[in-house]
Design an enzyme around this catalytic site. Sequence first.
Site, PDB file in Angstrom:
ATOM      1  N   GLY A 134       0.824  -1.197   0.000  1.00 43.45           N
ATOM      2  CA  GLY A 134       0.000   0.000   0.000  1.00 43.45           C
ATOM      3  C   GLY A 134       0.862   1.252   0.000  1.00 43.45           C
ATOM      4  O   GLY A 134       1.942   1.278  -0.589  1.00 43.45           O
ATOM      5  N   GLU A 135       0.374   2.307   0.646  1.00 42.25           N
ATOM      6  CA  GLU A 135       1.053   3.596   0.755  1.00 42.25           C
ATOM      7  C   GLU A 135       1.121   4.359  -0.561  1.00 42.25           C
ATOM      8  O   GLU A 135       1.618   5.475  -0.615  1.00 42.25           O
ATOM      9  CB  GLU A 135       2.490   3.449   1.293  1.00 42.25           C
ATOM     10  CG  GLU A 135       2.603   2.911   2.691  1.00 42.25           C
ATOM     11  CD  GLU A 135       4.050   2.834   3.173  1.00 42.25           C
ATOM     12  OE1 GLU A 135       4.966   3.310   2.456  1.00 42.25           O
ATOM     13  OE2 GLU A 135       4.270   2.300   4.274  1.00 42.25           O
TER      14      GLU A 135
END
Length: 389
Positions: free
Chosen positions: A354-355
């Site tokens: 993610g991120e």
Amino acid sequence: MDDSAKWLAAAWAEIDIKTKPQKSLGLIEDWGAKLVVLKKSLKPRVSSGKVLLFAADHGLADEDVSPFPKQVTPQMLINLSLGGAAINAFCRASGLDLEVIDVGVDNDKELANITVAKHPLSAHGTLSSLRGPAMTPEELEHALEQGRQAVQRAVAASADPDSLAIGIGELGIGNTGTAACLLAAESRLPAEEVTGSGTGAEGERLRHKIATVAAVTDPVNGPHAEALAKWPDLDFKDVLRRIGGLEIAAMVGAIRAAILEHHVPVLVDGIVTLAAYLFALRISAPEEAALLTVGAFLAHQPDQSNGSAALERIRIAQKSAIDQFIASDGQPKPWNGQELWKAEPLFQVRMRLGEGTGAALAFPTLKAAAHLVTDMATFASAGVSESKE
């Protein structure tokens, strides 16, 4: 969107006479054609990019769906503020700007390089969707608006907004569980098909996570049964409010604002961001959803068991929109031998962080897709003989 078929035809007419065998650059040609349609120009440009990372905590994390404790979210927020997270490193590597927006992390510390955009009632995250609605209507609208405002800041700060691309990312312990609940509610697929391991849930914890997703989205006895029993004619905005989370709603707002208001291409990251994009499609009118299909670029296939399910639901939602607003004759227009609505990610490299990390890695390819359209010579201009077939 009513002239998109014209721009699509113009895009392929231009790309197909470049000095290469037709379709030999595969998905990169698709991306170039999409940029032409989005920008309504045969000279699309992508020269700068910014990742918008939205962070929030989830009440669902209190249901023990993640192997990581909830306090990891504020700890990672500090790491982001200091430039030590993966997305910080990837943005530096790709020459991208980054804004981290806290829309509901359980943190009261002032941190450098973090934009705080919380609603007072949800400053420490959502409620558990297993116990009731995750958000109030006011909290949902606030989160959607914060996504929109983040895009407005990115556009205003750009020296050349017409060449800007935006990547979307997220942070929040428990948010893969929330994403699974959103996928289950939208699709009516079994919980085990839409629930992945997230940050590493395995064995009994994964079984518990699946059971929790099933309980949240039970259309008969679950906490949102009255709303979910209306499937497939759901009020998707109400479903988003009930299940959450704040950063997912903010991503929905950001995706819609970037593409619909500014015609800025959006790079979509992993499973949580895919869920946000799916709900951006679902809460939009069909004509808006068609433009979202043109303007969204799927970076990668998540290394999660539910990645294929998410992409298939996106495909279905995109097809519904494209059938109505891209096709001039009532049928989907050909899109590089497939159709425009195919939800095909750029790469699959076993990523599940993610991120916005996948979005950051895909940015150079989006930039290259624009240069394919604008910079490559044609057979005629280069004096190269074309295929005889």
